[in-house]
Design a protein around this motif. Structure first.
Motif, mmCIF file in Angstrom:
data_model
loop_
_atom_site.group_PDB
_atom_site.id
_atom_site.type_symbol
_atom_site.label_atom_id
_atom_site.label_comp_id
_atom_site.label_asym_id
_atom_site.label_seq_id
_atom_site.Cartn_x
_atom_site.Cartn_y
_atom_site.Cartn_z
ATOM 1 N N CYS A 1 3.532 -5.841 3.900
ATOM 2 C CA CYS A 1 2.460 -4.838 3.894
ATOM 3 C C CYS A 1 1.179 -5.383 4.524
ATOM 4 N N ALA A 2 0.602 -4.604 5.419
ATOM 5 C CA ALA A 2 -0.612 -5.017 6.138
ATOM 6 C C ALA A 2 -1.821 -5.108 5.208
ATOM 7 N N CYS B 1 0.823 -1.221 0.000
ATOM 8 C CA CYS B 1 0.000 0.000 0.000
ATOM 9 C C CYS B 1 0.849 1.260 0.000
ATOM 10 N N GLY B 2 2.098 1.130 0.482
ATOM 11 C CA GLY B 2 2.979 2.297 0.526
ATOM 12 C C GLY B 2 2.789 3.163 1.760
ATOM 13 N N SER B 3 1.796 2.863 2.592
ATOM 14 C CA SER B 3 1.553 3.776 3.719
ATOM 15 C C SER B 3 1.357 3.107 5.077
ATOM 16 N N CYS B 4 1.364 1.779 5.147
ATOM 17 C CA CYS B 4 1.196 1.133 6.460
ATOM 18 C C CYS B 4 2.542 1.126 7.201
ATOM 19 N N CYS C 1 5.259 -0.869 5.276
ATOM 20 C CA CYS C 1 5.738 -0.144 4.101
ATOM 21 C C CYS C 1 6.649 0.999 4.553
#
Ligand code: APR
Ligand code: ZN
Ligand code: ZN
Length: 366
Positions: free
Chosen positions: A111-112, A97-100, A103
């Motif tokens: 990644c979650a 996702c790039g944001s968890c 990441c």
């Protein structure tokens, strides 16, 4: 394959856990915002597909399985900037996702939200039933619709059919060797289980400059495949496997073992075949019933490491160009992993071959 403008394509659907796959026509929507539609060129049959179909691994059903694929983008939804129609892509079954938190830590393979798309229906069966995308990408179909982050642009010079293997077996196997076990030149490497993933591990160990590469399989028929991938030795698995390997390595044990069968006994045997201070990476995905045990004393005394490994602990977008470089330089032979070219109707036979320890990868060519 042929498809109507409405989006009807042929697919292999798992109706429910434990049932045979059903070859049918599904109705794919046009890609929504942030989505990409891909026409598959090929898809490999991985043991994880078999594990999803028999319930060893779980995900919502009915589902279109298949997670090792490559193809060409045919349409993109609103806001998609990474690719455009005509782009050749490899599918990424665990898009980060790039944001968890993971990441953020630079570990996108953990990644979650990598499986977020699995739980949302993406297509319909002929009778209107909602279908889930197996491991996000649903590659056992002539076409698929996936999140933008699940497509990786394929560098030039690699045939699309071969490229499918990059999507799971090769990213996983290469990453296990280079990111997880970090094999150094001259080290001895045991590869436990010679399926598509094990073959990719053997080739990757050769690329890393490993000295001995000792392949182990319960099926004697795997010896030739293992040796042609770069194995220097082959052992038929038995209760004596680790003892045999220690004997072959001057009584010490191997520097590294990579487990590619997903079973308690092979994890234990892999670990036992390493030297004091040796490293074992577990790539195989076993069920909850597979319990491995170690004594506290041997963990202390042997000072060995045992580690899990998800999708090769790799950032697929960063690794794909590296792998493409190895292919173009002739070091990595993708087509050598494939022993059967099949159609969608060949998946049941490919599952049976896996259970019987026959062959390497079966590749569906659309
Ligand atoms: N000892 C040694 N080898 C074994 C044993 C055993 N006890 N049991 C099975 N094997 C071998 C099989 O004979 C086969 O050659 O392990 C190999 C597994 O290969 P595949 O079934 O083709 O599986 P593959 O797709 O390569 O995946 C390997 O990685 O991603 C995971 O879910 C996947 O757990 C699976 C593993
Ligand atoms: Zn896989
Ligand atoms: Zn994330």
């Amino acid at each position: 394959g042929n498809h109507s403008p409405r989006g009807a394509v042929r697919a292999a659907v798992l109706p429910a856990v434990g049932e045979p796959l059903r070859l049918t026509v599904i109705e794919l929507p046009e890609p929504g915002p942030g989505q990409v539609r891909v026409r598959l060129a090929a898809a490999g049959v991985c043991h994880s597909d078999l594990s999803l179909s028999n319930g060893t691994l779980a995900q919502p059903v009915p589902a279109v399985l298949g997670h090792e694929g490559a193809g060409t983008v045919t349409a993109v939804g609103a806001g998609v900037t990474a690719v455009s129609p005509g782009q050749r892509v490899v599918l990424n079954w665990a898009p980060s996702c790039g944001s968890c938190a993971f990441c953020g830590m630079g570990e996108p393979w953990l990644c979650a939200h990598a499986d977020a798309a699995n739980t949302r229906p993406y297509a319909r069966g002929e009778d209107g039933t909602e279908l889930f995308p197996g491991l996000t990408v649903a590659a056992f179909a002539e076409e698929t619709v996936v999140p933008e982050r699940a497509v990786l642009p394929l560098p030039d010079g690699i045939p699309l059919t071969d490229a499918a293997l990059l999507g799971c077996a090769v990213l996983t196997g290469y990453g296990a060797v280079h990111h997880s076990a970090r094999v150094r030149p001259g080290e001895s490497v045991v590869v436990m289980g010679v399926g598509g993933v094990g073959l990719a591990v053997i080739q990757s160990a050769r690329i890393a400059g490993a000295g001995r590469i000792i392949a182990v399989d319960i099926s004697e028929a795997k010896e030739e495949l293992a040796r042609s991938a770069g194995a220097t030795d082959f052992v038929v698995a038995s209760g004596q496997t680790s003892r045999q390997i220690r004997k072959m390595t001057g009584g010490l044990g191997a520097d590294v073992a990579v487990e590619c069968a997903g079973r308690a006994e092979t994890i234990r045997a892999a670990w036992s075949s390493t030297r004091r201070g040796g490293r074992t990476t577990v790539v195989g995905i076993g069920g909850k019933d597979q319990i491995v045990s170690f004594s506290a004393l041997e963990i202390f005394y042997t000072a060995r490491t045992l580690t899990g490994c998800v999708y090769g602990n790799s950032d697929p977008a960063a690794d794909l160009p590296v792998l493409a470089g190895h292919v173009q330089a002739g070091r990595l032979d993708l087509s050598a992993l494939v022993t059967d070219h099949i159609g969608l109707d060949g998946i049941p036979d490919a599952f049976a071959a896996m259970q019987q320890g026959r062959g390497g990868r079966a590749l569906i060519v659309y």
